[in-house]
Design a protein around this motif. Structure first.
Motif, PDB file in Angstrom:
ATOM      1  N   SER A  95      49.114  38.471  41.872  1.00 46.41           N
ATOM      2  CA  SER A  95      48.089  39.312  41.262  1.00 46.41           C
ATOM      3  C   SER A  95      48.552  39.840  39.903  1.00 46.41           C
ATOM      4  O   SER A  95      47.758  39.987  38.967  1.00 46.41           O
ATOM      5  CB  SER A  95      47.728  40.473  42.189  1.00 46.41           C
ATOM      6  OG  SER A  95      48.843  41.328  42.393  1.00 46.41           O
ATOM      7  N   LEU A 118      48.217  36.952  37.419  1.00 46.71           N
ATOM      8  CA  LEU A 118      46.808  36.712  37.135  1.00 46.71           C
ATOM      9  C   LEU A 118      46.280  37.733  36.129  1.00 46.71           C
ATOM     10  O   LEU A 118      45.661  37.364  35.116  1.00 46.71           O
ATOM     11  CB  LEU A 118      45.999  36.778  38.434  1.00 46.71           C
ATOM     12  CG  LEU A 118      44.476  36.688  38.276  1.00 46.71           C
ATOM     13  CD1 LEU A 118      44.065  35.325  37.741  1.00 46.71           C
ATOM     14  CD2 LEU A 118      43.777  36.974  39.603  1.00 46.71           C
ATOM     15  N   SER A 119      46.529  39.006  36.391  1.00 51.12           N
ATOM     16  CA  SER A 119      46.006  40.048  35.505  1.00 51.12           C
ATOM     17  C   SER A 119      46.717  40.046  34.155  1.00 51.12           C
ATOM     18  O   SER A 119      46.105  40.357  33.126  1.00 51.12           O
ATOM     19  CB  SER A 119      46.144  41.418  36.163  1.00 51.12           C
ATOM     20  OG  SER A 119      45.281  41.501  37.282  1.00 51.12           O
ATOM     21  N   THR A 126      44.081  45.179  40.309  1.00 44.94           N
ATOM     22  CA  THR A 126      45.229  44.274  40.434  1.00 44.94           C
ATOM     23  C   THR A 126      46.139  44.717  41.567  1.00 44.94           C
ATOM     24  O   THR A 126      46.579  43.913  42.397  1.00 44.94           O
ATOM     25  CB  THR A 126      46.020  44.236  39.111  1.00 44.94           C
ATOM     26  OG1 THR A 126      45.172  43.782  38.064  1.00 44.94           O
ATOM     27  CG2 THR A 126      47.216  43.312  39.217  1.00 44.94           C
ATOM     28  N   ARG A 132      42.523  38.837  49.801  1.00 49.50           N
ATOM     29  CA  ARG A 132      41.198  38.329  49.433  1.00 49.50           C
ATOM     30  C   ARG A 132      40.075  39.131  50.113  1.00 49.50           C
ATOM     31  O   ARG A 132      39.244  38.583  50.830  1.00 49.50           O
ATOM     32  CB  ARG A 132      41.089  36.845  49.775  1.00 49.50           C
ATOM     33  CG  ARG A 132      42.110  35.999  49.037  1.00 49.50           C
ATOM     34  CD  ARG A 132      41.990  34.521  49.367  1.00 49.50           C
ATOM     35  NE  ARG A 132      43.050  33.761  48.728  1.00 49.50           N
ATOM     36  CZ  ARG A 132      43.026  33.335  47.465  1.00 49.50           C
ATOM     37  NH1 ARG A 132      41.972  33.605  46.716  1.00 49.50           N
ATOM     38  NH2 ARG A 132      44.033  32.662  46.957  1.00 49.50           N
ATOM     39  N   GLY A 137      37.607  41.871  45.444  1.00 46.79           N
ATOM     40  CA  GLY A 137      37.148  40.813  44.547  1.00 46.79           C
ATOM     41  C   GLY A 137      35.986  41.269  43.679  1.00 46.79           C
ATOM     42  O   GLY A 137      35.944  40.994  42.474  1.00 46.79           O
ATOM     43  N   TYR A 178      37.317  43.624  41.020  1.00 43.95           N
ATOM     44  CA  TYR A 178      38.054  42.899  39.991  1.00 43.95           C
ATOM     45  C   TYR A 178      37.091  42.191  39.037  1.00 43.95           C
ATOM     46  O   TYR A 178      37.214  42.304  37.806  1.00 43.95           O
ATOM     47  CB  TYR A 178      38.985  41.885  40.657  1.00 43.95           C
ATOM     48  CG  TYR A 178      40.054  41.335  39.749  1.00 43.95           C
ATOM     49  CD1 TYR A 178      41.319  41.918  39.714  1.00 43.95           C
ATOM     50  CD2 TYR A 178      39.815  40.243  38.928  1.00 43.95           C
ATOM     51  CE1 TYR A 178      42.312  41.420  38.880  1.00 43.95           C
ATOM     52  CE2 TYR A 178      40.794  39.738  38.090  1.00 43.95           C
ATOM     53  CZ  TYR A 178      42.048  40.333  38.074  1.00 43.95           C
ATOM     54  OH  TYR A 178      43.015  39.845  37.243  1.00 43.95           O
ATOM     55  N   TYR A 179      36.137  41.489  39.603  1.00 40.46           N
ATOM     56  CA  TYR A 179      35.178  40.741  38.767  1.00 40.46           C
ATOM     57  C   TYR A 179      34.282  41.689  37.970  1.00 40.46           C
ATOM     58  O   TYR A 179      33.922  41.390  36.820  1.00 40.46           O
ATOM     59  CB  TYR A 179      34.327  39.822  39.642  1.00 40.46           C
ATOM     60  CG  TYR A 179      34.940  38.466  39.868  1.00 40.46           C
ATOM     61  CD1 TYR A 179      34.684  37.407  39.007  1.00 40.46           C
ATOM     62  CD2 TYR A 179      35.784  38.230  40.947  1.00 40.46           C
ATOM     63  CE1 TYR A 179      35.249  36.155  39.210  1.00 40.46           C
ATOM     64  CE2 TYR A 179      36.358  36.982  41.159  1.00 40.46           C
ATOM     65  CZ  TYR A 179      36.077  35.953  40.282  1.00 40.46           C
ATOM     66  OH  TYR A 179      36.646  34.711  40.480  1.00 40.46           O
ATOM     67  N   ALA A 205      32.748  33.535  44.018  1.00 40.84           N
ATOM     68  CA  ALA A 205      33.781  34.324  44.689  1.00 40.84           C
ATOM     69  C   ALA A 205      33.221  35.090  45.880  1.00 40.84           C
ATOM     70  O   ALA A 205      33.880  35.225  46.918  1.00 40.84           O
ATOM     71  CB  ALA A 205      34.414  35.294  43.694  1.00 40.84           C
ATOM     72  N   GLN A 225      37.969  32.587  45.646  1.00 43.96           N
ATOM     73  CA  GLN A 225      37.652  33.859  44.994  1.00 43.96           C
ATOM     74  C   GLN A 225      38.145  33.948  43.554  1.00 43.96           C
ATOM     75  O   GLN A 225      37.394  34.319  42.658  1.00 43.96           O
ATOM     76  CB  GLN A 225      38.242  35.005  45.803  1.00 43.96           C
ATOM     77  CG  GLN A 225      37.598  36.335  45.517  1.00 43.96           C
ATOM     78  CD  GLN A 225      37.988  37.359  46.582  1.00 43.96           C
ATOM     79  OE1 GLN A 225      39.146  37.687  46.712  1.00 43.96           O
ATOM     80  NE2 GLN A 225      37.023  37.824  47.334  1.00 43.96           N
ATOM     81  N   TYR A 226      39.392  33.603  43.307  1.00 41.34           N
ATOM     82  CA  TYR A 226      39.941  33.762  41.958  1.00 41.34           C
ATOM     83  C   TYR A 226      40.138  32.436  41.238  1.00 41.34           C
ATOM     84  O   TYR A 226      40.328  32.428  40.023  1.00 41.34           O
ATOM     85  CB  TYR A 226      41.256  34.547  42.025  1.00 41.34           C
ATOM     86  CG  TYR A 226      41.029  35.925  42.601  1.00 41.34           C
ATOM     87  CD1 TYR A 226      40.478  36.936  41.823  1.00 41.34           C
ATOM     88  CD2 TYR A 226      41.314  36.201  43.929  1.00 41.34           C
ATOM     89  CE1 TYR A 226      40.230  38.195  42.353  1.00 41.34           C
ATOM     90  CE2 TYR A 226      41.074  37.459  44.465  1.00 41.34           C
ATOM     91  CZ  TYR A 226      40.535  38.449  43.674  1.00 41.34           C
ATOM     92  OH  TYR A 226      40.279  39.681  44.207  1.00 41.34           O
ATOM     93  N   LEU A 284      37.684  31.615  38.365  1.00 43.03           N
ATOM     94  CA  LEU A 284      37.888  32.108  37.010  1.00 43.03           C
ATOM     95  C   LEU A 284      38.165  30.980  36.018  1.00 43.03           C
ATOM     96  O   LEU A 284      38.080  31.171  34.808  1.00 43.03           O
ATOM     97  CB  LEU A 284      39.055  33.110  36.978  1.00 43.03           C
ATOM     98  CG  LEU A 284      38.778  34.485  37.574  1.00 43.03           C
ATOM     99  CD1 LEU A 284      40.070  35.296  37.632  1.00 43.03           C
ATOM    100  CD2 LEU A 284      37.726  35.223  36.761  1.00 43.03           C
TER     101      LEU A 284
END
Length: 241
Positions: free
Chosen positions: A91, A94-95, A138, A146, A151, A154-155, A211, A218-219, A222
């Motif tokens: 995570s 990713l962030s 994050t 998940r 999710g 985050y989105y 997602a 889910q990710y 992106l």
């Protein structure tokens, strides 16, 4: 005598009001346009934005740093700080990549901006708010995995960031006076960035829907953020030829 004095006072009052710039009550009021803020150059806003973004991207690593004393107090092996917390590390990466990418896009947006308006600064603050909030989902992603709520959180944060950037590009596109003088190429580039930003928002909405519908993806959805704008760039290059 009195009426003559009133007439003179009335005439002088009209003249006085005209000289002071008073509005004729018969004329409709026109809303003032978005005023250009002359005291705050574009470079200063970019420097402030860079500082806040740097703090936000640094905060991402702090939860991982806290794992070290926790593992030591639990008498775990040093390698378990990594192997036992792969979700948190994933995570974080990713962030980190997300913030680095939206920071790069922000610099592309403001590369030729010399003047600011109040609405442009407000939207930029909204963009900064989304960047500052991102370490929270994050950390939740690393802790809860998940989860659908995580999710969606985050989105939604990413979507807020991209909508703010799209609004800023719209202001720059419709107000060329904010860009460098005689910068025809900069104006065309701003229009291209505006199109890319629109596609980014569209791609993120689609990724968000995927997602929620398929949590396993889910990710990974992106990746659409890289696909649609790149297709637009390839199409522009072919058209330019």
């Amino acid at each position: 005598m009195t009426s003559e004095r009133c007439k003179r006072m009335g005439v002088s009052g009209v003249i006085d009001e005209t000289e002071r710039g008073g509005a004729d009550p018969a004329e409709p009021s026109v809303p003032a346009p978005d005023r250009i803020e002359g005291g705050v150059p574009g470079e200063r806003l970019v420097l402030f934005t860079d500082a806040v973004t740097a703090i936000s991207i640094t905060l991402l690593i702090l939860p991982l740093v806290d794992l070290v004393p926790e593992a030591a107090s639990a008498h775990e092996h040093a390698s378990e700080v990594i192997t036992g917390h792969l979700d948190q590390i994933w995570s974080f990466l990713l962030s980190f990549a997300v913030i680095a990418n939206i920071w790069r896009e922000h610099h592309r947006t403001f590369s030729s901006v010399t003047k600011l308006t109040r609405s442009l600064m407000v939207w930029n603050m909204g963009w900064l708010l989304s960047v500052v909030v991102l370490p929270l989902p994050t950390e939740m992603l690393g802790a809860f995995g998940r989860d659908r709520f995580v999710g969606a959180f985050y989105y939604s944060t990413l979507l807020a960031s991209m909508v703010c950037r799209f609004a800023m590009l719209r202001i720059l596109k419709t107000t060329p006076a904010l860009l460098e003088e005689d910068g025809q190429a900069d104006r065309r580039r701003t229009e291209d960035l505006y199109t890319e930003s629109y596609l980014n928002v569209l791609a993120l909405v689609i990724a968000f829907a995927i997602a929620l519908a398929v949590p396993v993806l889910q990710y990974y959805s992106l990746l659409l953020l890289a696909a649609l704008p790149r297709l637009a760039r390839l199409r522009r290059r072919r058209t330019a030829r």
